[in-house]
Design a protein around this motif. Structure first.
Motif, PDB file in Angstrom:
ATOM      1  N   ARG A  47     -22.280  -8.983 -67.356  1.00  0.00           N
ATOM      2  CA  ARG A  47     -22.337  -9.855 -68.528  1.00  0.00           C
ATOM      3  C   ARG A  47     -23.021  -9.206 -69.722  1.00  0.00           C
ATOM      4  NH1 ARG A  47     -23.598 -15.918 -66.043  1.00  0.00           N
ATOM      5  NH2 ARG A  47     -21.776 -15.955 -64.635  1.00  0.00           N
ATOM      6  N   GLN A  48     -24.048  -8.408 -69.463  1.00  0.00           N
ATOM      7  CA  GLN A  48     -24.745  -7.775 -70.577  1.00  0.00           C
ATOM      8  C   GLN A  48     -25.477  -6.524 -70.123  1.00  0.00           C
ATOM      9  OE1 GLN A  48     -27.388 -10.950 -71.847  1.00  0.00           O
ATOM     10  NE2 GLN A  48     -29.077 -10.105 -70.660  1.00  0.00           N
ATOM     11  N   LEU A  49     -25.775  -5.646 -71.101  1.00  0.00           N
ATOM     12  CA  LEU A  49     -26.553  -4.446 -70.849  1.00  0.00           C
ATOM     13  C   LEU A  49     -28.037  -4.801 -70.838  1.00  0.00           C
ATOM     14  CD1 LEU A  49     -24.698  -1.908 -73.187  1.00  0.00           C
ATOM     15  CD2 LEU A  49     -24.354  -2.299 -70.737  1.00  0.00           C
ATOM     16  N   PRO A  50     -28.892  -3.881 -70.412  1.00  0.00           N
ATOM     17  CA  PRO A  50     -30.332  -4.172 -70.392  1.00  0.00           C
ATOM     18  C   PRO A  50     -30.891  -4.583 -71.756  1.00  0.00           C
ATOM     19  CG  PRO A  50     -29.887  -2.218 -69.091  1.00  0.00           C
ATOM     20  CD  PRO A  50     -28.591  -2.586 -69.766  1.00  0.00           C
ATOM     21  N   ASN A  51     -30.260  -4.089 -72.847  1.00  0.00           N
ATOM     22  CA  ASN A  51     -30.769  -4.444 -74.184  1.00  0.00           C
ATOM     23  C   ASN A  51     -30.157  -5.733 -74.726  1.00  0.00           C
ATOM     24  OD1 ASN A  51     -28.188  -3.684 -74.867  1.00  0.00           O
ATOM     25  ND2 ASN A  51     -28.796  -2.321 -76.553  1.00  0.00           N
ATOM     26  N   GLY A  52     -29.318  -6.387 -73.918  1.00  0.00           N
ATOM     27  CA  GLY A  52     -28.730  -7.660 -74.322  1.00  0.00           C
ATOM     28  C   GLY A  52     -27.321  -7.576 -74.855  1.00  0.00           C
ATOM     29  N   THR A  53     -26.774  -6.374 -75.047  1.00  0.00           N
ATOM     30  CA  THR A  53     -25.404  -6.222 -75.528  1.00  0.00           C
ATOM     31  C   THR A  53     -24.440  -6.900 -74.549  1.00  0.00           C
ATOM     32  OG1 THR A  53     -25.905  -4.111 -76.597  1.00  0.00           O
ATOM     33  CG2 THR A  53     -23.591  -4.580 -76.149  1.00  0.00           C
ATOM     34  N   ARG A  54     -23.595  -7.794 -75.080  1.00  0.00           N
ATOM     35  CA  ARG A  54     -22.671  -8.542 -74.234  1.00  0.00           C
ATOM     36  C   ARG A  54     -21.513  -7.660 -73.756  1.00  0.00           C
ATOM     37  NH1 ARG A  54     -24.313 -12.944 -71.960  1.00  0.00           N
ATOM     38  NH2 ARG A  54     -22.167 -13.749 -71.880  1.00  0.00           N
ATOM     39  N   LEU A  55     -21.032  -7.938 -72.539  1.00  0.00           N
ATOM     40  CA  LEU A  55     -19.918  -7.198 -71.961  1.00  0.00           C
ATOM     41  C   LEU A  55     -18.684  -8.083 -71.869  1.00  0.00           C
ATOM     42  CD1 LEU A  55     -21.772  -5.383 -69.030  1.00  0.00           C
ATOM     43  CD2 LEU A  55     -21.070  -4.391 -71.216  1.00  0.00           C
ATOM     44  N   PRO A  56     -17.497  -7.515 -72.069  1.00  0.00           N
ATOM     45  CA  PRO A  56     -16.263  -8.298 -71.920  1.00  0.00           C
ATOM     46  C   PRO A  56     -16.029  -8.682 -70.462  1.00  0.00           C
ATOM     47  CG  PRO A  56     -15.892  -6.244 -73.134  1.00  0.00           C
ATOM     48  CD  PRO A  56     -17.238  -6.144 -72.502  1.00  0.00           C
ATOM     49  N   ARG A  57     -15.154  -9.617 -70.239  1.00  0.00           N
ATOM     50  CA  ARG A  57     -14.770 -10.019 -68.880  1.00  0.00           C
ATOM     51  C   ARG A  57     -14.095  -8.838 -68.162  1.00  0.00           C
ATOM     52  NH1 ARG A  57     -10.263 -12.166 -66.247  1.00  0.00           N
ATOM     53  NH2 ARG A  57     -10.733 -13.705 -64.628  1.00  0.00           N
TER      54      ARG A  57
END
Length: 524
Positions: free
Chosen positions: A43-53
């Motif tokens: 869902r997201q990277l450690p820094n909060g960047t959102r990930l696509p499905r």
């Protein structure tokens, strides 16, 4: 004379496990587990960047932290003769020329991270490769999977060309870890052949992506030494001795010598979150339709190994138990479900499931396919659904074995291994009844890590070959299961329904359509 030890490291999807083995007695002296801090990032990277499905990433820093913790715990102050590594695959990452993971330099860039094997959004790129075709696909049924390295390389190059331009090396996580531990980029033939379609005396595919081969490297056969542990890592861990590190092996393959899988005619099923089925052969035979691949010297020296698998196995049961618990703890829920399901007569739940919760590997190599549950009604119970899922993953296993049998590739021995096989006898009995053949389960704990230790022992010269390593350090006892005839007969009818359903092209197209609807909604 200082007592010598072996260390085996097993890098899975959620955690890494290490085992310390006495080089003289073969005794498992100690073990240690390290759970990755960032786990599987969907869902997201450690820094909060959102990930696509459809994304599934990992942080390479977790691999180093796991290595330092486990090697220190097991090896500090000890004479370590060798270290072997099994690693979940295909899980490649981009790095600089000196082995620095790009995620360390650009922590907000999703394409800079490890693309875990279950990263599903690379499948369209695999489809593109398959349409174009090539001789390098001959040993892989004419197709690659979106789980594998080639498709993931194409995805980075297409979706993040700047990142690809900065990628000096594109490398499997296991090979990368060996590089960091030894200072040598010593890649494994297992990863190269099965996950990047490397062919001996030919090389990597040359027409998939411009200059891809410059970001790869020539591999070494399984059991080869990559080098010794560096001075830096010795200081960090306190390890003494030769500490020869073997080239890495695919995690499902690395278990073979620990469970007696060192001779032709043996089929070993490694039953974990996903499942891999490895059939060893003294001679090459054409790849059966639907089976994933075949290579020599990538699993056990001097043997061909046919590989097939299910993208979701224990994962499917875990998903259900987490979402529909019967007790406060997951372990107790599993116990209750297994107990109740085992007492249910075959077919009494009136349900049929497809085991494609993470997509399908065999025979369709399609990560866009999904699970299915048929026959729901007002009388359906949670136990009935659990039993249907258990039946389904066993049907998937049989469908793979049938592909070998139908191609007249001899199977003399069926061995199923892993903690799941050892601790869930009702599941193994169900598989035994579905397949209709006896099954042996090795009575050994930490089998994958012990297998890794044996690979290290071969590379370090502690043993002469895998047969000797298996005899000295592998399992000594097996639990034996025999099919129950009345269940075998009942499962034949259910299995036919499973085969008819899974072969429905219209059904598979519907699954693709559902994925497209979800993707369109996310874009909107």
């Amino acid at each position: 004379m200082t007592k010598a030890f072996l260390i085996g490291l097993d890098y899975g999807s959620e955690s890494a496990r290490g085992v310390l083995v006495d080089a003289d007695t073969g005794e498992q002296v100690a073990s240690h587990i390290y759970a990755y801090s960032n786990g599987i990032m969907t869902r997201q990277l450690p820094n909060g960047t959102r990930l696509p499905r459809g994304w599934a990433l990992q942080d390479a820093a977790d691999y180093l932290n796991a290595a330092e913790t486990i090697l220190t715990k097991l090896g500090d102050g000890r004479n370590i003769a060798s270290i072997g590594i099994g690693f979940t695959a295909s899980s490649p990452l981009p790095s600089t020329a000196d082995g620095t993971a790009l995620s360390e330099l650009w922590p907000g860039n999703p394409h800079a991270y490890v693309k875990l094997w279950k990263h599903g959004s690379a499948q369209p790129y695999a489809d593109n490769i398959n349409v174009r075709g090539g001789r390098y696909l001959d040993n892989f049924g004419g197709k690659v999977s979106g789980e594998w390295l080639l498709a993931k390389a194409m995805q980075i190059a297409d979706e993040a060309p700047d990142t690809w331009a900065k990628t000096d090396k594109f490398i499997e996580g296991g090979d990368w870890l060996v590089w960091r531990l030894t200072g040598n980029e010593a890649r494994s033939l297992g990863f190269a052949a099965y996950k990047a379609q490397y062919v001996a005396n030919v090389g990597y595919p040359g027409d998939v992506l411009p200059n891809l081969e410059t970001r790869l490297a020539e591999p070494l056969p399984i059991g080869s030494p990559a080098g010794s542990l560096t001075a830096e890592w010795r200081e960090r861990t306190g390890i003494m001795g030769e500490a020869v590190v073997a080239v890495a092996a695919i995690d499902s393959h690395v278990v073979l010598p620990a469970v007696g899988g060192v001779s032709g005619g043996t089929l070993v099923g490694a039953l974990g979150t996903s499942a891999a089925y490895l059939l060893l052969s003294d001679h090459y035979q054409p790849l059966p339709a639907g089976i994933e691949g075949v290579a020599k010297d990538g699993s056990i020296r001097d043997l061909w190994c046919y590989e097939a698998g299910q993208a979701s196995f224990g994962d499917t049961l875990s998903w259900f138990v987490r979402n529909f618990p019967r007790a406060e703890t997951e372990a107790e829920s599993f116990r209750l479900y297994n107990e109740a399901a085992a007492s249910m007569p075959v077919g009494n739940n009136r349900l049929l499931a497809l085991d494609w919760w993470n997509g399908n590997r065999v025979p369709f190599a399609d990560s866009r396919l999904s699970g299915l549950l048929l026959g729901l009604g007002m009388e359906t119970t949670s136990v009935g659904i659990y039993r249907a899922l258990m039946d389904a993953i066993c049907f998937g296993a049989r469908s793979i074995i049938d592909l070998f049998s139908n191609s007249h590739i001899e199977i003399e021995q069926l061995t199923m291994t892993s903690g799941l096989a050892l601790n869930n006898p009702s599941l193994v009995q169900t598989m035994c009844d579905v397949i209709g053949r006896p099954i042996a389960v090795p009575a050994i704990v930490n089998s994958t890590a012990v297998g890794a230790a044996i690979h290290g022992a071969v590379a370090g010269g502690v043993v002469e070959n895998y047969r000797e390593g298996s005899g000295r350090f592998g399992t000594k006892e097996f639990h034996h299961y025999e099919p129950i005839e009345r269940n075998v007969r009942a499962y034949e009818k259910l299995y036919k329904l499973y085969r008819d359903t899974s072969n429905s092209k219209a059904l598979r197209e519907t699954m693709h359509g559902l994925n497209e609807i979800v993707s369109s909604a996310e874009v909107a």
